[in-house]
Design a protein around this motif. Structure first.
Motif, PDB file in Angstrom:
ATOM      1  N   GLU A  94       0.827  -1.208   0.000  1.00  0.00           N
ATOM      2  CA  GLU A  94       0.000   0.000   0.000  1.00  0.00           C
ATOM      3  C   GLU A  94       0.862   1.260   0.000  1.00  0.00           C
ATOM      4  OE1 GLU A  94      -2.867   0.646   3.225  1.00  0.00           O
ATOM      5  OE2 GLU A  94      -2.641   2.769   2.820  1.00  0.00           O
ATOM      6  N   ASP A 116      -0.858  -4.849   2.768  1.00  0.00           N
ATOM      7  CA  ASP A 116      -0.981  -3.565   3.463  1.00  0.00           C
ATOM      8  C   ASP A 116      -0.188  -3.745   4.748  1.00  0.00           C
ATOM      9  OD1 ASP A 116      -1.619  -1.271   4.793  1.00  0.00           O
ATOM     10  OD2 ASP A 116      -3.784  -1.444   4.531  1.00  0.00           O
ATOM     11  N   ASP A 119      -2.324  -1.545   8.526  1.00  0.00           N
ATOM     12  CA  ASP A 119      -3.618  -0.926   8.250  1.00  0.00           C
ATOM     13  C   ASP A 119      -4.181  -0.297   9.522  1.00  0.00           C
ATOM     14  OD1 ASP A 119      -5.956  -0.589   6.436  1.00  0.00           O
ATOM     15  OD2 ASP A 119      -6.904  -1.676   8.070  1.00  0.00           O
ATOM     16  N   ARG A 276      -8.874  -0.338  -0.430  1.00  0.00           N
ATOM     17  CA  ARG A 276      -8.179  -0.770  -1.638  1.00  0.00           C
ATOM     18  C   ARG A 276      -8.497  -2.231  -1.961  1.00  0.00           C
ATOM     19  NH1 ARG A 276      -6.196   4.065   0.816  1.00  0.00           N
ATOM     20  NH2 ARG A 276      -5.542   2.713   2.460  1.00  0.00           N
ATOM     21  N   GLU A 280      -6.673  -4.976   0.602  1.00  0.00           N
ATOM     22  CA  GLU A 280      -7.591  -4.833   1.731  1.00  0.00           C
ATOM     23  C   GLU A 280      -8.863  -5.658   1.466  1.00  0.00           C
ATOM     24  OE1 GLU A 280      -6.276  -0.569   3.685  1.00  0.00           O
ATOM     25  OE2 GLU A 280      -7.744  -0.459   2.072  1.00  0.00           O
TER      26      GLU A 280
HETATM   27 MG    MG Z   1      -4.726   0.295   4.852  1.00  0.00          MG
END
Ligand code: MG
Ligand code: AHM
Length: 334
Positions: A94, A116, A119, A276, A280
């Motif tokens: 990410e 990611d 997060d 995303r 995600e």
């Molecule tokens: Mg994130």
């Protein structure tokens, strides 16, 4: 270890792979390396209040959001745990605009890792649960070091997906398409131990919804009706309760174990919402489906969305099947 109830994540992964005599072991190694990276990140997250690591690095990520030091740390840990093993052809994070190649000095492999690293980063400074999300695909191009095509694969083709939640304890939850299994980190021995085998989203579903309701005035009328419906909850025996942490991993983890629906819809200014697709929505959709739930954009299954760019966003409705179905039904009416 016969006779003991302790199953480490390494043992679980190896035993699952044994069912496939043709497996090379590469795939197991990636998951084991991810568990190692998670331990290192977990240690640093737990130290976050003690060391001078909080605060902003002073640059923005590709979404234009301020990058915090722990995000960068987590990304580096995962990248460095994976870059030299010869199992991956490239990675996507990410925090990086472009795909991350494997350095030429190391061999490249047959898999792609999308992740990611940390997060829920707005929650780091306030000691609220945050997490790591990951997804693994097989390389489809003929290029040794991987291409955009290898990264832009439909969610249904995921080989594995998982997340780590750094909460009151650290847990790693993953699926390889054979159920969803959760492991809790025992910090005294530094091992992830099997604590939640074959997780299923509760059925009948529990009356929880999870959404940033402050966005309600900005939602389309159909989305407002979805929330109104859950607030009233008539069909399900009473009003729902709201639970919203603002860390996707933590909100999803609760939804997985307790039931309910997580919603991050689009609104008038951001029709695709915030989350995303590749690192995600898609991995959590795979896990939800394996646990008997599902995930939708509101109009189609998340796992059927064909990605067109690395950081593309998507509305997300995730959790107990009957609630996701109901949200989809109302949204499709418009
Ligand atoms: Mg994130
Ligand atoms: P991040 O990648 O900057 O951490 O943003 C993603 C997070 C998710 O964890 C969470 O579901 C969402 O943003 C919360 O957004 P909002 O503050 O708009 O409710």
């Amino acid at each position: 270890m016969e006779g003991t109830s302790i199953v480490t994540i390494e043992r679980h992964i190896i035993e699952a792979e044994r069912k496939y005599p043709e497996a090379s072991g590469a795939f197991s190694n990636i998951l084991t390396d991810m568990a190692l990276a998670a331990k290192v990140i977990s240690r640093q997250v737990n130290m976050a209040g003690l060391v001078d690591i909080l605060g902003r690095v002073g640059r923005s990520n590709v979404q234009g959001e301020a990058v915090q030091k722990l995000d960068v740390f987590a990304q580096d840990v995962i990248y460095q745990a994976m870059d030299h093993t010869g199992h991956l052809c490239c990675m996507v994070s990410e925090e990086q605009e472009d795909l991350m190649p494997i350095p030429e000095v190391f061999p490249a492999g047959d898999y792609v890792l999308l992740f990611d690293p940390l997060d829920g980063s707005s929650n780091i400074d306030v000691n609220v649960s945050i997490g790591t999300i990951f997804s693994i695909h097989r390389k489809i191009s003929g290029e040794t070091r991987g291409t955009l095509d290898d990264c832009l694969q439909v969610g249904r083709k995921q080989l594995a997906a998982g997340y780590v939640v750094y909460g009151s304890s650290t847990m790693l939850v993953y699926t390889t398409g054979q159920g969803v299994h959760g492991f809790t980190l025992d910090p005294s021995i530094g091992e992830f131990l099997l604590s939640h085998e074959n997780i299923q989203i509760p059925n009948p579903a529990t009356r929880y919804y999870s959404a940033n309701e402050a966005r309600y005035p900005h939602w389309e009328p159909a989305m407002q009706r979805v929330l109104d419906r859950f607030r009233a909850g008539e069909e399900w025996g009473g009003a729902f309760s709201a639970r919203y942490i603002g860390s996707l991993v933590a909100d999803f983890h609760r939804t997985l174990l307790r039931g309910g629906i997580f919603m991050y819809p689009g609104d008038r200014s951001n029709p695709n919402g915030k989350l995303r697709l590749l690192y995600e929505s898609s991995p959590l959709a795979f896990i939800a489906e394996q646990a008997g739930g599902r995930a939708s954009t509101g109009t189609e299954d998340i796992l059927d969305v064909v990605p067109t760019s690395l950081h593309q966003r998507t509305p997300l409705f995730l959790g107990s099947t009957e609630f996701v179905d109901e949200a989809e039904r109302i949204l499709k009416q418009g």
